[in-house]
Design a protein around this motif. Structure first.
Motif, PDB file in Angstrom:
ATOM      1  N   ASP A 138       3.852  -8.809   7.427  1.00  0.00           N
ATOM      2  CA  ASP A 138       2.545  -9.322   7.014  1.00  0.00           C
ATOM      3  C   ASP A 138       2.114  -8.825   5.644  1.00  0.00           C
ATOM      4  N   THR A 155      -2.452  -8.296   2.476  1.00  0.00           N
ATOM      5  CA  THR A 155      -1.654  -8.799   3.591  1.00  0.00           C
ATOM      6  C   THR A 155      -2.004 -10.254   3.853  1.00  0.00           C
ATOM      7  N   ARG A 156      -1.298 -10.853   4.781  1.00  0.00           N
ATOM      8  CA  ARG A 156      -1.585 -12.248   5.139  1.00  0.00           C
ATOM      9  C   ARG A 156      -2.980 -12.405   5.741  1.00  0.00           C
ATOM     10  N   ASN A 157      -3.493 -11.306   6.302  1.00  0.00           N
ATOM     11  CA  ASN A 157      -4.756 -11.390   7.036  1.00  0.00           C
ATOM     12  C   ASN A 157      -5.922 -10.678   6.375  1.00  0.00           C
ATOM     13  N   ASN A 191       7.919 -12.372   1.310  1.00  0.00           N
ATOM     14  CA  ASN A 191       6.749 -13.248   1.337  1.00  0.00           C
ATOM     15  C   ASN A 191       6.485 -13.931   0.003  1.00  0.00           C
TER      16      ASN A 191
END
Length: 230
Positions: A138, A155-157, A191
Motif C-alpha cells: 500500500d 499510501t493508497r489510503n 506502485n
C-alpha cells in the motif's frame, strides 16, 4: 540483540530474566549513557536508561529507529518529566528499594520487547512509531518534510507523518528491492505506473504523482527498468 545497561546493579537480575525465558539478548554494560552512542553497533538494540538520560535517548533514536528504550527511575514522580521529553518509550520501571523486587517489571518489559520484535520481523508491513503498520503493497512513496526531522508517508489510503529521518527508513528497507531512494524520496516501484522523463513526473496507482528533478527521475527510471524490464 544487545541490552545496553548503565547501572551495574541491574545486570544480574536482567540476566536472570533472560535465562528464565531464553531470550536472544546479550547484556552490554556501559559506564555512562553517552558511551552507548560510541558502541551502538548492529541494530536494533534495547536500552536501559535512567530518567535523566532523555537527551541521550533522542540521539539514540536518531541512530536506532526500531530500538527499545526502557527508563528506570527511583521515584514515580519522575515519569512525568520523561513523558514530556521523549516519545513512546517501551516501558518505565520504578526501582524498588530491594532491586530483586523489580524482577517482574523487568520481565514484563523484556517480554514486550520480544513480542514486538517478533512481530516486526515477521510481517509484511512497514512498522513505525512502534504502533502503526502499513502493508508494503500500500506504500506509494516517502518524502522528507523540509527543515524538520520528519517524513511524509504517502499510501493508497492516505498519508502519515513519521518522526524520523529518511536515511533511517532507507536503511531499514535496504533489503526490499522494490524501493528506490534518491535525495528526499523513497519510492515503491511496485506502485509506479508511469515515469515521464521529459516533464519530470512519476505517477502512481490511483491519481498520485510527484514532480521531481532530473537526478530523481533518472535514478527511479533506471531502478524501474532493472526491476521489471530485464
Amino acid at each position: 540483540m544487545r541490552i545496553f545497561i548503565v547501572e551495574e546493579q541491574l545486570v544480574q537480575i536482567t540476566k536472570e530474566v533472560i535465562d528464565a525465558h531464553q531470550y536472544p539478548f546479550d547484556i552490554h554494560l556501559v559506564t555512562e549513557p553517552a558511551a552507548i552512542l560510541r558502541d551502538i553497533g548492529e541494530l536494533p538494540n534495547i536500552y536501559f536508561l535512567t530518567a535523566d538520560s532523555a537527551d541521550v535517548a533522542w540521539q539514540i533514536r536518531e541512530l536506532d529507529v526500531h530500538g527499545y528504550l526502557i527508563f528506570f527511575t527511583d521515584c514515580a514522580g519522575a515519569l512525568h518529566d520523561i513523558v514530556g521529553q521523549y516519545i513512546a518509550p517501551t516501558a518505565y520501571i520504578v526501582k524498588q528499594e530491594e532491586i530483586s523486587r523489580s524482577w517482574d517489571d523487568i520481565a514484563f518489559a523484556l517480554q514486550s520487547v520480544f513480542s514486538r520484535e517478533m512481530l516486526r520481523q515477521n510481517t509484511n508491513c512497514f512498522v513505525f512509531d512502534n504502533e502503526n503498520r502499513v502493508a508494503y503493497e500500500d506504500i506509494l512513496y516517502f518524502e522528507t518534510i523540509p527543515r524538520t526531522r520528519k517524513v511524509m508517508l504517502h499510501t493508497r489510503n492516505g498519508t502519515y507523518i513519521i518522526a524520523d529521518f529518511l536515511k533511517n527508513i532507507k536503511a531499514g528497507l535496504a533489503s526490499h528491492a522494490e524501493f528506490s531512494g534518491v535525495n528526499s524520496y523513497l519510492i515503491n516501484l511496485n506502485n509506479v505506473t508511469r515515469i515521464d522523463r521529459k516533464n519530470g513526473i512519476i505517477a502512481f496507482k490511483g491519481d498520485a504523482q510527484i514532480h521531481a528533478g532530473r537526478r530523481v527521475i533518472s535514478t527511479v527510471y533506471k531502478d524501474f527498468q532493472s526491476q521489471f524490464l530485464h
